[in-house]
Every structure is written in C-alpha cells, then in structure tokens.
Scaffold this active site. Structure first.
Site, PDB file in Angstrom:
ATOM      1  N   CYS A   1      22.103  36.601 -16.310  1.00  0.00           N
ATOM      2  CA  CYS A   1      22.880  37.563 -15.515  1.00  0.00           C
ATOM      3  C   CYS A   1      23.555  36.998 -14.276  1.00  0.00           C
ATOM      4  CB  CYS A   1      21.989  38.702 -15.043  1.00  0.00           C
ATOM      5  SG  CYS A   1      21.058  39.522 -16.332  1.00  0.00           S
TER       6      CYS A   1
ATOM      7  N   HIS B   1      23.273  41.991  -8.490  1.00  0.00           N
ATOM      8  CA  HIS B   1      22.514  40.789  -8.863  1.00  0.00           C
ATOM      9  C   HIS B   1      23.138  39.486  -8.338  1.00  0.00           C
ATOM     10  CE1 HIS B   1      19.547  39.074 -12.080  1.00  0.00           C
ATOM     11  NE2 HIS B   1      19.119  38.980 -10.833  1.00  0.00           N
TER      12      HIS B   1
END
Ligand code: NAG
Ligand code: NAG
Ligand code: NAG
Ligand code: NAG
Length: 507
Positions: A84, A140
């Site tokens: 990610c 993130h």
C-alpha cells in the site's frame, strides 16, 4: 547475442532514465480536451487482484468498470508496487522508493515516518496550477505530525483515515488489541459515521465534492477506497448476489468488488449530473495485487501482495473520460507503464510544471494514452530492499548482490533476486482448481521473458547468462543512487489512548 529491446545499450538505457524525459507542459500544448484544463478523478482500489474485474475473466461482476474501460484505454502492461504505502507514495511523488529511503515495508502507525516532505506531491502541483484538490478515503502516507497529513500535502479538503486499513463499518483500527477510531474530515475526528459502510460513506463524500465543486476551477478528486482490503465486510445485498460461491471469504470479497463497481458508477453519474463529465479524465487503478490466501485473486499470475512476482506488482488499471478528452479509445495499451508515471502525466495534462520537484522517475505517458504512441519508458524498478533478510549465496563477486531482495523489468525481461516472497499460483476458489507451488528454498535469481511468459513459469537465468549479467549491472548502477532504508522504531507514544482515543498525530 541478446540485446535489449530496440538495440539499446546499457549506457543508452541509463541515459534514458525516466524523469529526464518529463516535459514541462503548458496549458496550450498539454490540455487533452478543447483547451480547457480537464478535471481529474483518480480512483484507487485497495488490494484488488488482477483476476478480480469482469473484463479479466472474473466470476465477479464489474459492469461499470468493464464499460468505462472499454470506452477508454485498458492498461495491460501496468505496474504498481506490491504493497500500500509504496504505491501511494510513488503516485503522489512520481519517485521510486529507493530515492526517498522508503523501500522497506509500509508506514506503520507507530513509526515516525511518511512520504518525505522535500518534494511536492501530485496534489501540490495540481493545486499550484489552479485545481481544487480533494482526497477521500485511505491515506497511509504518514501522520505522526500534522505536516504529513493530507491537508498539508496539497489537498484543500480531506475525508478519510490515516492508516493502512480500517473496519469497513466502524472505521476503527486496533492498537495493542484495543480499537480506536481512524476517521477525520480536514483533520477533525468524525464520530457520526459508525455503522455506515466505508464504500457508501466515501462515495457520498466524493459525490458531494463533485456536486459542490466551483466550476470556475478544474477539479482533482482522489478517491482511495478501502476495499476489497480486509476486513472483509459488505452489505448483505451485494454478497447475496454470489450465493453460488461456496467459499465464504471469496463471496464477501466478490460482493465488496461489485459494491465498489457501483460506487464508481455513482461518481461518474455525479460528474454527468454536474455537467463536467465531458471534460473529465477518470483513472482507475489498484494499489497492489491481491493478498495470497485472502480471497483476492491474481490468477494466472504468480504470487500476490507483498511479493515481487507479477501477482504483486502487475495491476488492474484503465483511463477513460468524457468526450472532450482525447484518448486512444477502445485500445488495450501494452506499453510499459508504472504508477510513478501518473505524476508527470497528470501534471502535464493539467498544464502544470515540475518546478520544485526532486528528480522524477515517472515518464509522461499522455501521448501513449491519447494516441497509442510508444512509450519512452524502457524499464521499471520494482524495488531494491536491502533491509529485507538476504537469501542464498552471493552468485557473482563483481556485480549486484543476488542475496538482496530486488526486481527490475527491462523491456521484455524481468530479473528477480533474493527472496521475492511466496511464488504460488492461486486460482479462484470458485473454480475448485488447486494451488500450485514450486519449492525453491535456496534459489535467489530468476529471469523471465514477461512478454511471452507473464505467468513466470519458465526461468531463463541459466539459459541467458549474458542478459542476467547486463541487467544485474543495471541494478547495481540503479542501487548506487539508493538512499539507505529509513525504518524507524515502533514508538509507544503513537498509542491513540494518549491522544483522545483517535488515531492521529502523536509527535
Ligand atoms: C470546452 O469544454 C468545456 C467543458 O465541456 C466547455 O464548458 C467549454 O465551453 C469548451 N470550450 C471550448 C472553447 O470549446
Ligand atoms: C449509488 O447510488 C444509488 C442511487 O442513489 C444508491 O442507492 C446506492 O447506495 C449508491 N451506491 C454507492 C456505493 O454509493
Ligand atoms: C519555482 O518556484 C519557486 C518557489 O515557489 C519560485 O520562486 C520560482 O519563481 C518558480 N520558478 C519558476 C520557473 O516558475
Ligand atoms: C466446486 O465445489 C463445490 C463443492 O464441492 C461444488 O458445489 C461446485 O459445483 C464446484 N464448482 C466447480 C466450478 O467445479
């Protein structure tokens, strides 16, 4: 003798380093539509596998994605990072992880790290060139201080969560087994969305951003959904459409993906209702391959999320848009493309410049997307992670250390060293086919011809030692420009209990 594609020598390849090829666009020569800067909507799915869209032969229905991609350009030689944060950082920075020292793992909640501040983000550059910029969904990219949060990284507004995953209904994530809220609007905790599925909630937010948009400016909307990432949860009405799939986890994931498909349909409808679809570019991409053993499927590709096999890095993506956007419509584009390319490509079509950016690793792909022209990209660095545990024996004394986890694609060839992770072939559970794995416990060097063998079944490293040596030399050269991996310790000060019971800045 083996030569690189197009007879390029190693030297030429190095001179063609992506980034040097970026053009500084201007409004006049860069706008793809009718001279008006296009709106840009970037939809990022989380953990969507290569096999998980209808148009890749999946059992899962994605009618909206199938149609939008058929009207636009399907990217079928497109690469993301296997996890990610790296994909998100490269999307936002246009730079390889090794050039920012973030080549190891993801940004964990309790680490004082994030996308380095020294270079503007894609959102910064689009805002500089006059866009309204909004982000919805998963960040993130770090949050230990305010400076790393979305509103400090080029977004006029943000609504979403800061970490790597969240409960789809309760928007919480655990620290030491206790769950804490991770949902903020412009930095302020949002406490009234409990019980609302993330896909519905984020779509609502996206639709609102579109309908409220001041059309005197172009729009940049970044929609980073948290599905089909775990936890696997979806309203029953979507899951029930797959009652014939026996595997419970797969059934839920199928429902999550069909739900996401509907969401993209709703965003597109909102753009039409607002009257701005004609001049909008819509990009859809996954952030990485599906995780092995967790119901997202990359078959027939090998491996999955966290690995350097094609199942980890070869992504589902397409670009489409309204009628004023000039695209090579209906094409399946097989030019080599990488997630770092969106930065120069989208800043280019927005008529922006690259003032203030550190050297980019992406190349502007707009010509290829709009006319089908060949790309200028010759190679993609998948990663070099010198902090990953070394594997096997160093095979050559005088070139790149094959014990190090790394992978690079050069033209049709892909070279892998070290421990690339689990190299299984995992078919969809609904087909009842079995999982295949080759035991290669000591091996640390592979060469594949990806054009002919995208499934990575025939290792050519023994057969083509000269190609191996030349690509290792390139890897060595690329590695000499790497920053040491920055991977700070886990810090208990991040505990949300110390910060009002909500995940957020802790330093
Ligand atoms: C360009 O397209 C936009 C959006 O559809 C439209 O509003 C505008 O009038 C067009 N401009 C020209 C010069 O055709
Ligand atoms: C899409 O819009 C329809 C109609 O407004 C709505 O019923 C549905 O819940 C929306 N779906 C998502 C995922 O937002
Ligand atoms: C680049 O940005 C800096 C800082 O914002 C500014 O001072 C400079 O004039 C800009 N240069 C160009 C060529 O736009
Ligand atoms: C897979 O196995 C299940 C349970 O044994 C069976 O009901 C189903 O028909 C099989 N599916 C296929 C595609 O063979």
């Amino acid at each position: 003798m083996e030569v690189f594609p197009g007879n390029l020598s190693l030297l030429t390849l190095l001179l063609l380093t992506p980034g040097i090829a970026c053009r500084a666009g201007s409004v006049a020569d860069a706008a793809p539509g009718n001279g008006t800067r296009p709106n840009i909507v970037f939809v990022l799915a989380d953990d969507l596998g290569f096999h998980d869209v209808g148009y890749h032969g999946s059992r899962i229905r994605t009618p909206v994605l199938d149609q939008l991609s058929a009207d636009g350009v399907r990217l079928e030689n497109y690469y993301v990072q296997p996890i990610c944060s790296p994909t998100r950082s490269q999307l936002m920075s246009g730079r390889y992880q090794i050039h920012d020292g973030i080549q190891h793992s993801v940004f964990w909640d309790d680490q004082a790290t994030g996308l380095p501040l020294g270079s503007p983000t894609l959102a910064d550059k689009l805002r500089e060139s006059g866009y309204s910029t909004h982000m919805v969904g998963k960040w993130h990219l770090g949050f230990h201080t305010e400076e790393y949060m979305p509103n400090s990284r080029g977004f006029d507004s943000s609504f979403g969560f800061l970490g790597g995953h969240e409960g789809q209904y309760y928007h919480t994530r655990a620290y030491k087994k206790k769950k804490y809220l991770d949902l903020r609007a412009d930095g302020v905790p949002v406490r009234d969305q409990e019980g609302r599925h993330s896909t519905d909630m984020y779509t609502d937010q996206g639709v609102r951003r579109i309908l409220d948009h001041d059309v005197t400016k172009p729009l940049f909307l970044y929609m980073a959904y948290s599905v089909p990432h775990s936890p696997h949860q979806v309203p029953a009405v979507y899951e029930e459409q797959y009652s014939d799939i026996a595997d419970k986890n797969r059934r839920t994931v199928a429902g999550m993906i069909t739900h996401l498909d509907e969401a993209v349909g709703n965003l597109t409808q909102a753009l039409k209702d607002k009257g701005i679809w004609d001049n909008t570019i819509l990009v859809f991409s996954t952030d990485n391959g599906g995780p092995i053993g967790d119901a997202c499927i990359n078959y027939p590709l090998r491996g999955g999320k966290w690995t350097l096999w094609e199942g980890g890095v070869r992504g589902v993506a397409f670009v489409t848009g309204g009628k004023n956007i000039v695209l090579d419509r209906g094409a399946v584009n097989r030019e080599l493309m990488h997630v770092t390319d969106w930065f120069p490509t989208l800043v280019g079509v927005a008529g922006g410049d690259f003032n203030g950016t550190k050297p980019l690793d992406g190349v502007d792909q707009w010509d290829s997307l709009s006319t089908g022209a060949s790309t200028t990209r010759k190679w993609v660095l998948h990663n070099i992670d010198s902090k990953n545990k070394k594997k096997g024996k160093k095979l050559f004394p005088d070139t790149f250390d094959t014990r190090i986890r790394a992978a690079i694609r050069v033209g049709k060839y892909k070279l892998i060293t070290g421990n690339p992770g689990w190299g299984k072939w995992v078919p969809p559970p609904e087909t009842n086919s079995s999982i295949v794995e080759i035991k290669e416990s000591k091996k640390n060097l592979w060469l594949f011809n990806i054009d002919k063998d995208p499934e990575e079944r025939r290792d050519l490293s023994a057969k083509k030692p000269k190609v191996v040596k030349r690509i290792l030399k390139l890897l060595q050269k690329v590695n000499s420009k790497a920053l040491p991996p920055f991977f700070p310790p886990h810090n208990p000060l991040a505990n949300p209990k110390l910060h009002g019971g909500v995940w957020g800045p802790w330093q």
